[in-house]
Design a protein around this motif. Structure first.
Motif, mmCIF file in Angstrom:
data_model
loop_
_atom_site.group_PDB
_atom_site.id
_atom_site.type_symbol
_atom_site.label_atom_id
_atom_site.label_comp_id
_atom_site.label_asym_id
_atom_site.label_seq_id
_atom_site.Cartn_x
_atom_site.Cartn_y
_atom_site.Cartn_z
ATOM 1 N N ASP A 94 61.878 21.728 42.518
ATOM 2 C CA ASP A 94 62.154 23.159 42.683
ATOM 3 C C ASP A 94 60.873 23.895 43.052
ATOM 4 O OD1 ASP A 94 65.001 23.334 41.913
ATOM 5 O OD2 ASP A 94 64.225 22.440 40.062
ATOM 6 N N ALA A 95 59.747 23.336 42.645
ATOM 7 C CA ALA A 95 58.461 23.943 43.015
ATOM 8 C C ALA A 95 57.360 22.906 42.923
ATOM 9 C CB ALA A 95 58.138 25.118 42.093
ATOM 10 N N LEU A 96 56.388 23.051 43.824
ATOM 11 C CA LEU A 96 55.160 22.266 43.759
ATOM 12 C C LEU A 96 54.022 23.259 43.494
ATOM 13 C CD1 LEU A 96 53.309 19.805 44.190
ATOM 14 C CD2 LEU A 96 53.347 20.313 46.648
ATOM 15 N N ILE A 97 53.402 23.111 42.336
ATOM 16 C CA ILE A 97 52.299 24.014 41.980
ATOM 17 C C ILE A 97 50.988 23.362 42.420
ATOM 18 C CG2 ILE A 97 51.105 25.166 40.065
ATOM 19 C CD1 ILE A 97 53.879 25.558 38.812
ATOM 20 N N VAL A 98 50.309 24.025 43.338
ATOM 21 C CA VAL A 98 49.095 23.488 43.939
ATOM 22 C C VAL A 98 47.893 24.264 43.400
ATOM 23 C CG1 VAL A 98 47.835 23.190 46.097
ATOM 24 C CG2 VAL A 98 50.307 22.822 46.047
ATOM 25 N N ILE A 99 47.019 23.555 42.705
ATOM 26 C CA ILE A 99 45.822 24.191 42.147
ATOM 27 C C ILE A 99 44.653 23.806 43.045
ATOM 28 C CG2 ILE A 99 44.472 24.566 40.051
ATOM 29 C CD1 ILE A 99 46.705 23.008 38.510
ATOM 30 N N GLY A 100 44.087 24.790 43.739
ATOM 31 C CA GLY A 100 43.014 24.435 44.654
ATOM 32 C C GLY A 100 42.275 25.636 45.188
ATOM 33 N N GLY A 101 41.240 25.340 45.977
ATOM 34 C CA GLY A 101 40.463 26.396 46.618
ATOM 35 C C GLY A 101 41.038 26.694 47.991
ATOM 36 N N ASP A 102 40.212 27.334 48.791
ATOM 37 C CA ASP A 102 40.638 27.777 50.112
ATOM 38 C C ASP A 102 41.321 26.672 50.947
ATOM 39 O OD1 ASP A 102 40.306 30.249 51.649
ATOM 40 O OD2 ASP A 102 39.282 28.926 53.071
ATOM 41 N N GLY A 103 40.672 25.504 51.050
ATOM 42 C CA GLY A 103 41.202 24.424 51.885
ATOM 43 C C GLY A 103 42.545 23.918 51.380
ATOM 44 N N THR A 104 42.606 23.627 50.084
ATOM 45 C CA THR A 104 43.839 23.080 49.494
ATOM 46 C C THR A 104 44.981 24.094 49.584
ATOM 47 O OG1 THR A 104 42.454 21.834 47.964
ATOM 48 C CG2 THR A 104 44.761 22.065 47.357
ATOM 49 N N LEU A 105 44.657 25.364 49.405
ATOM 50 C CA LEU A 105 45.707 26.403 49.463
ATOM 51 C C LEU A 105 46.170 26.634 50.905
ATOM 52 C CD1 LEU A 105 44.360 28.918 46.768
ATOM 53 C CD2 LEU A 105 46.279 27.328 46.541
ATOM 54 N N HIS A 106 45.255 26.469 51.880
ATOM 55 C CA HIS A 106 45.688 26.555 53.285
ATOM 56 C C HIS A 106 46.696 25.447 53.595
ATOM 57 C CE1 HIS A 106 42.671 29.555 54.715
ATOM 58 N NE2 HIS A 106 43.640 29.764 55.586
ATOM 59 N N ILE A 107 46.423 24.242 53.076
ATOM 60 C CA ILE A 107 47.358 23.124 53.290
ATOM 61 C C ILE A 107 48.702 23.464 52.625
ATOM 62 C CG2 ILE A 107 47.814 20.693 52.747
ATOM 63 C CD1 ILE A 107 44.667 20.359 52.829
ATOM 64 N N ALA A 108 48.634 24.040 51.415
ATOM 65 C CA ALA A 108 49.879 24.437 50.727
ATOM 66 C C ALA A 108 50.662 25.424 51.581
ATOM 67 C CB ALA A 108 49.538 25.058 49.365
ATOM 68 N N MET A 109 49.940 26.348 52.198
ATOM 69 C CA MET A 109 50.617 27.353 53.033
ATOM 70 C C MET A 109 51.310 26.677 54.222
ATOM 71 S SD MET A 109 48.883 30.814 54.443
ATOM 72 C CE MET A 109 47.900 30.041 55.713
ATOM 73 N N GLU A 110 50.623 25.708 54.837
ATOM 74 C CA GLU A 110 51.225 24.997 55.983
ATOM 75 C C GLU A 110 52.445 24.190 55.535
ATOM 76 O OE1 GLU A 110 48.608 22.949 58.885
ATOM 77 O OE2 GLU A 110 46.967 23.886 57.775
ATOM 78 N N LEU A 111 52.345 23.566 54.355
ATOM 79 C CA LEU A 111 53.497 22.808 53.841
ATOM 80 C C LEU A 111 54.642 23.774 53.523
ATOM 81 C CD1 LEU A 111 51.712 20.228 51.485
ATOM 82 C CD2 LEU A 111 52.801 19.743 53.694
ATOM 83 N N GLY A 112 54.271 24.948 53.004
ATOM 84 C CA GLY A 112 55.279 25.974 52.700
ATOM 85 C C GLY A 112 56.042 26.385 53.958
#
Ligand code: F6P
Length: 362
Positions: A108-126
């Motif tokens: 139902d959700a993937l919680i991604v704990i990270g900095g700029d790079g990891t969160l950018h990847i999360a945004m692309e996966l989103g």
């Protein structure tokens, strides 16, 4: 909400385990939902044994621990992953493989704990349909959208203690002490710890400096009877008209590694007749137990991330704004990386105390 997963990506920062614990406890206690831990960042989705169940027992006792019980990776970009195929190293886009693995887990959700790079990847996966919620982490404090990231306060405490220790030895031997600090392109660690630790000169990436100006400050101090000086130098600081100093340049896999500016400035000062020693604080700033503030912030971030996911607010990250934890759209938060405001209260305060940023007229 039936099942969520949590991962930690990029470099570690004190407080990661506090987030994992808060996510797991809140999801189980409040929502009765299953929690999975993904090992070594996004890599865990496609490596054998990379997915582990997290229950209350798994997170017991981890609140004060540095590092991350899940492991992390700072080269695990699914859109550009370095792999060995037929004995040859190549960069592949494995995002589809990862998205398929995520879908199979019926999260139902993937919680991604990270900095700029990891969160950018999360945004692309989103954008490709993965139900992501971000939690901003980094000692550098350079993630936009939030007033502060967890990990920063611990790094400051360590850096400030280093200044206190350098202060006594600098004074005893009438030396110039240079302390090179982390932070990448943001000067928050050097500015905050420099002010808190009584530095005389603070060099940050946001304010290019002149060596003559730094020297002038050291001379002024000697003339006024203070025969020692403390310099806080951010690893990303650069000479006016110059470039940052790198230990290693980047390529399509590795981000460039900053380092060496402290040594360059130290050599210059010594050549002008002032005995100088250089300390590079390095990864000490990232290790060990988080401060109370970082535990508090990380715990609030973790709990809020679960509430955000349960409310169906996906593609967002949690952020601290005006003492409240609020969800901010990832694209809004990551649009502009955070940097020291050169006209802001921190820099003005330092200048008012007589601290040099190396940009004053000589
Ligand atoms: O982003 C956190 C940070 O510690 C930076 O301050 C530093 O430049 C970098 O990571 C170091 O990275 P690594 O752990 O890859 O050496």
């Amino acid at each position: 909400m039936k099942r969520i997963a949590v991962l930690t990506g990029g470099g570690d920062a004190p407080g990661l385990n506090a987030v994992i614990r808060a996510v797991t406890k809140t999801a189980i206690n409040v929502y009765g939902c299953d929690v999975l831990g993904i090992r070594d960042g996004y890599d865990g989705f496609i490596t054998p044994g990379g997915v582990m169940p997290l229950d209350l027992g798994a997170v017991r006792g981890i609140l004060p621990l540095g590092g991350t019980i899940l492991g992390t990776a700072n080269r695990g970009n699914p859109f550009a992953r370095k792999v060995l195929r037929d004995g040859k190293e190549m960069v592949l886009d494995v995002s589809d493989e990862i998205i398929t693995a995520i879908k199979e887990l019926e999260l139902d959700a993937l919680i991604v704990i990270g900095g700029d790079g990891t969160l950018h990847i999360a945004m692309e996966l989103g954008a490709k349909g993965v139900p992501v919620v971000g939690v901003p982490k980094t000692i550098d404090n350079d993630v936009g959208g939030t007033e502060v990231t967890f990990g920063f306060d611990t790094a400051l405490m360590i850096a400030t203690e280093a200044f206190d220790r350098l202060h006594t030895t600098a004074e005893a031997l009438h030396r110039v002490m240079v302390l090179e600090l982390m932070g990448r392109e943001a000067g928050f660690i050097a500015l905050h710890s420099g002010v808190s630790g009584g530095a005389d000169v603070i060099l940050i990436p946001e304010i290019p400096f002149k060596l003559e100006s730094v020297l002038k400050k050291i001379r002024q101090r000697v003339e006024s009877g203070s025969r020692f000086s403390l310099l806080a130098i951010s690893e990303g600081a650069k000479l006016l008209g110059g470039e940052p100093v790198y230990q290693r340049t980047g390529d399509e896999i590795y981000v460039p590694r900053l380092g060496g500016i402290g040594q360059e400035v130290g050599q210059y000062i010594e050549a002008q007749g002032f005995e100088t020693r250089v300390t590079v604080l390095g990864h000490v700033q990232r290790g060990g137990s988080p401060t109370a503030f970082d535990r508090w912030l990380a715990t609030r971030f973790g709990a809020a991330a679960v509430r955000t996911a349960a409310g169906g607010v996906l593609g967002h990250m949690v952020a601290l704004r005006e003492a409240q934890i609020v969800p901010i759209a990832l694209n809004e938060a990551l649009a502009v990386p955070k940097r020291v405001d050169v006209n802001g209260d921190g820099v003005l305060t330092a200048r008012g105390l007589g601290i040099s940023f190396g940009d004053e007229c000589c």
